[in-house]
Design a protein around this motif. Structure first.
Motif, PDB file in Angstrom:
ATOM      1  N   VAL A  16       5.673   5.095   4.874  1.00 31.79           N
ATOM      2  CA  VAL A  16       4.381   5.785   4.811  1.00 31.79           C
ATOM      3  C   VAL A  16       3.848   6.009   6.227  1.00 31.79           C
ATOM      4  CG1 VAL A  16       1.953   5.569   4.112  1.00 31.79           C
ATOM      5  CG2 VAL A  16       3.767   5.004   2.489  1.00 31.79           C
ATOM      6  N   VAL A  19       5.581   8.906   7.942  1.00 30.14           N
ATOM      7  CA  VAL A  19       5.087  10.214   7.479  1.00 30.14           C
ATOM      8  C   VAL A  19       3.718  10.501   8.100  1.00 30.14           C
ATOM      9  CG1 VAL A  19       4.355  11.550   5.468  1.00 30.14           C
ATOM     10  CG2 VAL A  19       6.442  10.173   5.353  1.00 30.14           C
ATOM     11  N   GLY A  42      -4.571  10.924   1.252  1.00 31.80           N
ATOM     12  CA  GLY A  42      -3.517   9.925   1.088  1.00 31.80           C
ATOM     13  C   GLY A  42      -3.997   8.530   1.426  1.00 31.80           C
ATOM     14  N   ARG A  46      -4.380   5.466  -1.260  1.00 24.16           N
ATOM     15  CA  ARG A  46      -3.676   4.188  -1.090  1.00 24.16           C
ATOM     16  C   ARG A  46      -4.651   3.011  -1.018  1.00 24.16           C
ATOM     17  NH1 ARG A  46      -0.763   7.834   1.846  1.00 24.16           N
ATOM     18  NH2 ARG A  46      -1.649   7.236   3.861  1.00 24.16           N
ATOM     19  N   SER A  54      -0.923   8.267  -4.543  1.00 26.00           N
ATOM     20  CA  SER A  54      -0.505   8.810  -3.254  1.00 26.00           C
ATOM     21  C   SER A  54       0.910   9.358  -3.359  1.00 26.00           C
ATOM     22  CB  SER A  54      -0.543   7.714  -2.181  1.00 26.00           C
ATOM     23  OG  SER A  54       0.137   8.130  -1.021  1.00 26.00           O
ATOM     24  N   VAL A  56       2.864  10.353  -0.993  1.00 29.36           N
ATOM     25  CA  VAL A  56       3.680   9.711   0.038  1.00 29.36           C
ATOM     26  C   VAL A  56       3.971   8.263  -0.358  1.00 29.36           C
ATOM     27  CG1 VAL A  56       3.755   8.986   2.464  1.00 29.36           C
ATOM     28  CG2 VAL A  56       2.836  11.231   1.858  1.00 29.36           C
ATOM     29  N   PHE A  59       6.700   8.332  -2.990  1.00 26.47           N
ATOM     30  CA  PHE A  59       7.991   8.602  -2.347  1.00 26.47           C
ATOM     31  C   PHE A  59       8.506   7.354  -1.627  1.00 26.47           C
ATOM     32  CE2 PHE A  59      10.150   9.614   1.651  1.00 26.47           C
ATOM     33  CZ  PHE A  59      11.313  10.179   1.156  1.00 26.47           C
ATOM     34  N   ALA A  60       7.624   6.702  -0.890  1.00 32.80           N
ATOM     35  CA  ALA A  60       8.030   5.533  -0.101  1.00 32.80           C
ATOM     36  C   ALA A  60       8.497   4.393  -0.990  1.00 32.80           C
ATOM     37  CB  ALA A  60       6.878   5.072   0.792  1.00 32.80           C
TER      38      ALA A  60
END
Length: 156
Positions: A16, A19, A42, A46, A54, A56, A59-60
């Protein structure tokens, strides 16, 4: 839904941060200040829900971190505090750049964000976590919030 994980997989947190560092750097270099809006979203997502809301964070935790090997768990409260710092910085930068036209001040905040996210993603050094530890030592954050964080520097 409105909870933050404890413990946190540090590998996901570093993804994260990577990014965030790239998006903040692109924003800084191109003056594409509109990117501060999804960046701030984001951070707020979070802080309030961990990775749940989030993109991202999802994805993380679901894609990138599992491919980086076994998880390395760290305490959640300092990471949440660091996300809160990021939320304040990006929200302030967005207001400064987009509402007030104070792009120089926004650039300073973006520079700080690039530095902090870079340290986290590249060196696993979390400035927000260190500040959290200092606030605990000073008695501002009660030890009950994170007993294992009472001496954040004792961790290896």
């Amino acid at each position: 839904m409105f909870s933050f994980p404890n413990p946190v997989n540090e590998k996901a947190a570093r993804v994260v941060a990577g990014v965030v560092m790239v998006v903040a750097l692109v924003t800084l270099l191109t003056s594409a200040y509109w990117l501060l809006v999804p960046l701030a979203y984001g951070f707020w997502a979070r802080v309030l829900t961990g990775p749940t809301l989030s993109p991202v964070g999802q994805f993380a935790t679901r894609v990138a971190a599992p491919r980086l090997g076994a998880p390395r768990y760290v305490s959640g409260p300092p990471k949440r505090f660091a996300q809160g710092m990021g939320a304040v910085i990006t929200t302030s930068a967005a207001i400064l750049a987009l509402a007030a036209g104070a792009t120089t001040a926004a650039d300073v905040l973006l520079g700080l964000l690039v530095l902090a996210a870079g340290l986290e993603s590249i060196l696993a050094f979390c400035i927000g976590c260190q500040i959290f530890g200092l606030l605990m030592r000073a008695g501002v954050v009660p030890e009950a919030v994170c007993a294992e964080c009472a001496d954040i520097w004792a961790r290896g």
